[in-house]
Write an enzyme that holds these catalytic residues in place. Sequence first.
Site, PDB file in Angstrom:
ATOM      1  N   GLU A 196       7.955   3.900  -4.926  1.00  0.00           N
ATOM      2  CA  GLU A 196       7.711   5.148  -4.183  1.00  0.00           C
ATOM      3  C   GLU A 196       6.485   5.005  -3.285  1.00  0.00           C
ATOM      4  O   GLU A 196       6.505   5.417  -2.110  1.00  0.00           O
ATOM      5  CB  GLU A 196       7.513   6.289  -5.176  1.00  0.00           C
ATOM      6  N   ASP A 217       6.841   5.286   0.768  1.00  0.00           N
ATOM      7  CA  ASP A 217       6.113   6.324   1.491  1.00  0.00           C
ATOM      8  C   ASP A 217       5.430   5.743   2.727  1.00  0.00           C
ATOM      9  O   ASP A 217       5.493   6.319   3.826  1.00  0.00           O
ATOM     10  CB  ASP A 217       5.078   6.959   0.550  1.00  0.00           C
ATOM     11  N   ASP A 275      10.783  11.832  -4.494  1.00  0.00           N
ATOM     12  CA  ASP A 275      10.182  10.556  -4.891  1.00  0.00           C
ATOM     13  C   ASP A 275      11.231   9.448  -4.955  1.00  0.00           C
ATOM     14  O   ASP A 275      10.951   8.293  -4.605  1.00  0.00           O
ATOM     15  CB  ASP A 275       9.503  10.691  -6.259  1.00  0.00           C
ATOM     16  N   GLU A 286      11.919   7.985  -1.491  1.00  0.00           N
ATOM     17  CA  GLU A 286      10.864   7.046  -1.087  1.00  0.00           C
ATOM     18  C   GLU A 286      10.976   5.736  -1.857  1.00  0.00           C
ATOM     19  O   GLU A 286      10.768   4.656  -1.295  1.00  0.00           O
ATOM     20  CB  GLU A 286       9.488   7.677  -1.299  1.00  0.00           C
TER      21      GLU A 286
END
EC number: 3.1.26.3
Length: 226
Positions: free
Chosen positions: A42, A46, A115, A118
């Site tokens: 994650e 991101d 989440d 990502e």
Amino acid sequence: MEPIKNLPRLCRTLGYEFKNIELLTQALTHRSAANKHNERLEFLGDSILSIVISDALYHQFPKATEGDLSRMRATLVRGDTLTIIAQEFKLGDYLYLGPGELKSGGFRRESILADAVEAIIGAVYLDSDLEVCRALLLKWYAERLAEIQPGISQKDAKTLLQEHLQGFKKPLPDYQVINIEGDAHDQTFTVECRIEDLSQSVIGVASSRRKAEQIAAAQVLELLKK
């Protein structure tokens, strides 16, 4: 850990076939389910999402100010948008959750869904490279990038409906494609939207699933105002 039964279907939905399927499995694993969970992926995803969207906006809007670019990027990468993308992929059906999260409905929780998106981005990057990941993200975001404009309100109907329901601590809307007509290059999608507060479903019809969902969400918002 049990294998995910519908993993090939998820790969088709994502538009990417993993060489190392364990990366996708890890991306779908919440920390409540196993020690090898998706938080590091994650973190990676991101950062990749931010640079890909920043680069796309920079080239798409050569005259936009830094402030407008920042606001548009924030709209495209924020949790609400990622949650909607997760719903479009039906990621909740594929998540690995611990017993407590599963019992409390974690497969619908906005933060867990966002989440996971990502984490999948991070997994795709590790499984391929930045350019493959960029091409995939631009495909996922094609309609959103085509619609977004500097200097105006960036919230679409699906986001507004989601925020409204979140404000009242209500479950997220459920979108289902109930009909697809026409040839592959000229299809018409019929989408049904249901929420807890309305007994009847609302229908949206358009040339893409996402547009049909937006139409249905806008109609639900109008009904909620009455």
